[in-house]
Motif scaffolding. Structure first.
Motif, PDB file in Angstrom:
ATOM      1  N   TRP A  57     -71.096 -45.094  77.964  1.00  0.00           N
ATOM      2  CA  TRP A  57     -70.545 -43.777  77.698  1.00  0.00           C
ATOM      3  C   TRP A  57     -70.724 -42.801  78.858  1.00  0.00           C
ATOM      4  O   TRP A  57     -69.855 -41.968  79.094  1.00  0.00           O
ATOM      5  CB  TRP A  57     -71.197 -43.165  76.462  1.00  0.00           C
ATOM      6  CG  TRP A  57     -70.897 -43.861  75.171  1.00  0.00           C
ATOM      7  CD1 TRP A  57     -69.917 -44.762  74.919  1.00  0.00           C
ATOM      8  CD2 TRP A  57     -71.606 -43.691  73.946  1.00  0.00           C
ATOM      9  NE1 TRP A  57     -69.964 -45.176  73.607  1.00  0.00           N
ATOM     10  CE2 TRP A  57     -71.002 -44.527  72.985  1.00  0.00           C
ATOM     11  CE3 TRP A  57     -72.694 -42.923  73.565  1.00  0.00           C
ATOM     12  CZ2 TRP A  57     -71.441 -44.599  71.670  1.00  0.00           C
ATOM     13  CZ3 TRP A  57     -73.138 -42.993  72.257  1.00  0.00           C
ATOM     14  CH2 TRP A  57     -72.507 -43.828  71.318  1.00  0.00           C
ATOM     15  N   PHE A  58     -71.850 -42.891  79.564  1.00  0.00           N
ATOM     16  CA  PHE A  58     -72.146 -41.872  80.571  1.00  0.00           C
ATOM     17  C   PHE A  58     -72.075 -42.390  81.998  1.00  0.00           C
ATOM     18  O   PHE A  58     -71.414 -41.778  82.834  1.00  0.00           O
ATOM     19  CB  PHE A  58     -73.508 -41.219  80.276  1.00  0.00           C
ATOM     20  CG  PHE A  58     -73.473 -40.444  78.993  1.00  0.00           C
ATOM     21  CD1 PHE A  58     -72.956 -39.164  78.956  1.00  0.00           C
ATOM     22  CD2 PHE A  58     -73.912 -41.014  77.812  1.00  0.00           C
ATOM     23  CE1 PHE A  58     -72.886 -38.451  77.761  1.00  0.00           C
ATOM     24  CE2 PHE A  58     -73.843 -40.316  76.614  1.00  0.00           C
ATOM     25  CZ  PHE A  58     -73.330 -39.036  76.588  1.00  0.00           C
ATOM     26  N   PHE A  65     -66.813 -38.639  76.502  1.00  0.00           N
ATOM     27  CA  PHE A  65     -68.196 -38.189  76.346  1.00  0.00           C
ATOM     28  C   PHE A  65     -68.581 -37.073  77.320  1.00  0.00           C
ATOM     29  O   PHE A  65     -69.744 -36.676  77.380  1.00  0.00           O
ATOM     30  CB  PHE A  65     -69.148 -39.384  76.457  1.00  0.00           C
ATOM     31  CG  PHE A  65     -69.003 -40.309  75.289  1.00  0.00           C
ATOM     32  CD1 PHE A  65     -69.718 -40.095  74.120  1.00  0.00           C
ATOM     33  CD2 PHE A  65     -68.113 -41.370  75.335  1.00  0.00           C
ATOM     34  CE1 PHE A  65     -69.552 -40.922  73.016  1.00  0.00           C
ATOM     35  CE2 PHE A  65     -67.946 -42.211  74.245  1.00  0.00           C
ATOM     36  CZ  PHE A  65     -68.666 -41.983  73.074  1.00  0.00           C
ATOM     37  N   ARG A  66     -67.615 -36.532  78.055  1.00  0.00           N
ATOM     38  CA  ARG A  66     -67.903 -35.425  78.983  1.00  0.00           C
ATOM     39  C   ARG A  66     -68.490 -34.195  78.300  1.00  0.00           C
ATOM     40  O   ARG A  66     -69.311 -33.502  78.883  1.00  0.00           O
ATOM     41  CB  ARG A  66     -66.653 -35.048  79.763  1.00  0.00           C
ATOM     42  CG  ARG A  66     -66.396 -35.979  80.901  1.00  0.00           C
ATOM     43  CD  ARG A  66     -65.295 -35.454  81.784  1.00  0.00           C
ATOM     44  NE  ARG A  66     -65.007 -36.440  82.825  1.00  0.00           N
ATOM     45  CZ  ARG A  66     -63.885 -36.516  83.474  1.00  0.00           C
ATOM     46  NH1 ARG A  66     -62.910 -35.651  83.217  1.00  0.00           N
ATOM     47  NH2 ARG A  66     -63.699 -37.435  84.389  1.00  0.00           N
ATOM     48  N   PRO A  67     -68.093 -33.900  77.059  1.00  0.00           N
ATOM     49  CA  PRO A  67     -68.666 -32.707  76.413  1.00  0.00           C
ATOM     50  C   PRO A  67     -70.135 -32.861  76.002  1.00  0.00           C
ATOM     51  O   PRO A  67     -70.729 -31.932  75.473  1.00  0.00           O
ATOM     52  CB  PRO A  67     -67.799 -32.517  75.158  1.00  0.00           C
ATOM     53  CG  PRO A  67     -66.571 -33.331  75.381  1.00  0.00           C
ATOM     54  CD  PRO A  67     -66.979 -34.449  76.289  1.00  0.00           C
ATOM     55  N   LEU A  85     -77.089 -37.207  71.444  1.00  0.00           N
ATOM     56  CA  LEU A  85     -76.018 -36.642  72.252  1.00  0.00           C
ATOM     57  C   LEU A  85     -76.029 -35.162  71.934  1.00  0.00           C
ATOM     58  O   LEU A  85     -75.933 -34.768  70.769  1.00  0.00           O
ATOM     59  CB  LEU A  85     -74.658 -37.259  71.915  1.00  0.00           C
ATOM     60  CG  LEU A  85     -74.464 -38.746  72.166  1.00  0.00           C
ATOM     61  CD1 LEU A  85     -72.995 -39.115  72.044  1.00  0.00           C
ATOM     62  CD2 LEU A  85     -75.011 -39.183  73.490  1.00  0.00           C
ATOM     63  N   VAL A  86     -76.189 -34.368  72.968  1.00  0.00           N
ATOM     64  CA  VAL A  86     -76.264 -32.916  72.809  1.00  0.00           C
ATOM     65  C   VAL A  86     -75.121 -32.283  73.594  1.00  0.00           C
ATOM     66  O   VAL A  86     -74.571 -32.901  74.510  1.00  0.00           O
ATOM     67  CB  VAL A  86     -77.634 -32.376  73.283  1.00  0.00           C
ATOM     68  CG1 VAL A  86     -78.752 -32.912  72.412  1.00  0.00           C
ATOM     69  CG2 VAL A  86     -77.882 -32.704  74.737  1.00  0.00           C
ATOM     70  N   PRO A 118     -62.820 -37.379  65.601  1.00  0.00           N
ATOM     71  CA  PRO A 118     -62.027 -38.561  65.949  1.00  0.00           C
ATOM     72  C   PRO A 118     -62.825 -39.625  66.726  1.00  0.00           C
ATOM     73  O   PRO A 118     -62.582 -40.826  66.566  1.00  0.00           O
ATOM     74  CB  PRO A 118     -60.891 -37.995  66.792  1.00  0.00           C
ATOM     75  CG  PRO A 118     -60.729 -36.593  66.308  1.00  0.00           C
ATOM     76  CD  PRO A 118     -62.129 -36.142  65.966  1.00  0.00           C
ATOM     77  N   LEU A 119     -63.779 -39.214  67.520  1.00  0.00           N
ATOM     78  CA  LEU A 119     -64.594 -40.145  68.300  1.00  0.00           C
ATOM     79  C   LEU A 119     -65.608 -40.909  67.432  1.00  0.00           C
ATOM     80  O   LEU A 119     -66.157 -41.923  67.850  1.00  0.00           O
ATOM     81  CB  LEU A 119     -65.327 -39.366  69.405  1.00  0.00           C
ATOM     82  CG  LEU A 119     -66.063 -40.104  70.487  1.00  0.00           C
ATOM     83  CD1 LEU A 119     -65.145 -41.088  71.215  1.00  0.00           C
ATOM     84  CD2 LEU A 119     -66.660 -39.115  71.477  1.00  0.00           C
TER      85      LEU A 119
END
Length: 141
Positions: A57-58, A65-67, A85-86, A118-119
């Protein structure tokens, strides 16, 4: 003279035998039972899942996952290793996703508001795949 050489040889053989015994005992003390790393089942499964999540993801720079930012809390003293995930712009904010396991369980729990977005379906599928041992970044088949 012959007696002195024999005594010297016996002395050296005794020394080597003693060294061999000491080395053998050191080796046998360092062995751990198969599969035993001193880690709980929850920590082992969470390490595997967290590594895959971070990689897929990162580290891969997945745009979905940018947000978010990855917050690793595997070394918690609560016997509840987890990662979060924050929000990327508020690292101290409420987590969007919590992935954890408890005590000696290898069952991974996932919750948080991200699952209703949605994710969420993709996140659930990824976590299920990784916690079952398939560490690939994308579902196959």
């Amino acid at each position: 003279m012959i007696f002195a050489n024999a005594a010297r040889r016996a002395y050296h053989v005794g020394i080597f035998a003693g060294i061999a015994l000491v080395l053998a005992s050191c080796q046998s003390e360092q062995k751990t039972p198969s599969g035993g790393s001193g880690k709980s089942a929850s920590l082992r499964i969470m390490e595997q899942t967290a590594i895959a999540a971070h990689k897929c993801w990162f580290a891969s720079k997945d745009k979905a996952f940018r947000p978010y930012r990855f917050a690793n809390e595997l070394n918690s003293m609560s016997s509840q290793p987890r990662f979060l995930l924050v929000p990327a712009k508020n690292f101290g904010g409420l987590p969007a996703l919590v992935v954890q396991a408890r005590g000696s369980s290898s069952k991974v729990e996932v919750f948080g508001p991200l699952l209703s977005e949605p994710l969420g379906a993709r996140v659930s599928a990824d976590i299920n795949r990784w916690s079952s041992g398939d560490l690939s970044c994308a579902a196959t088949g």
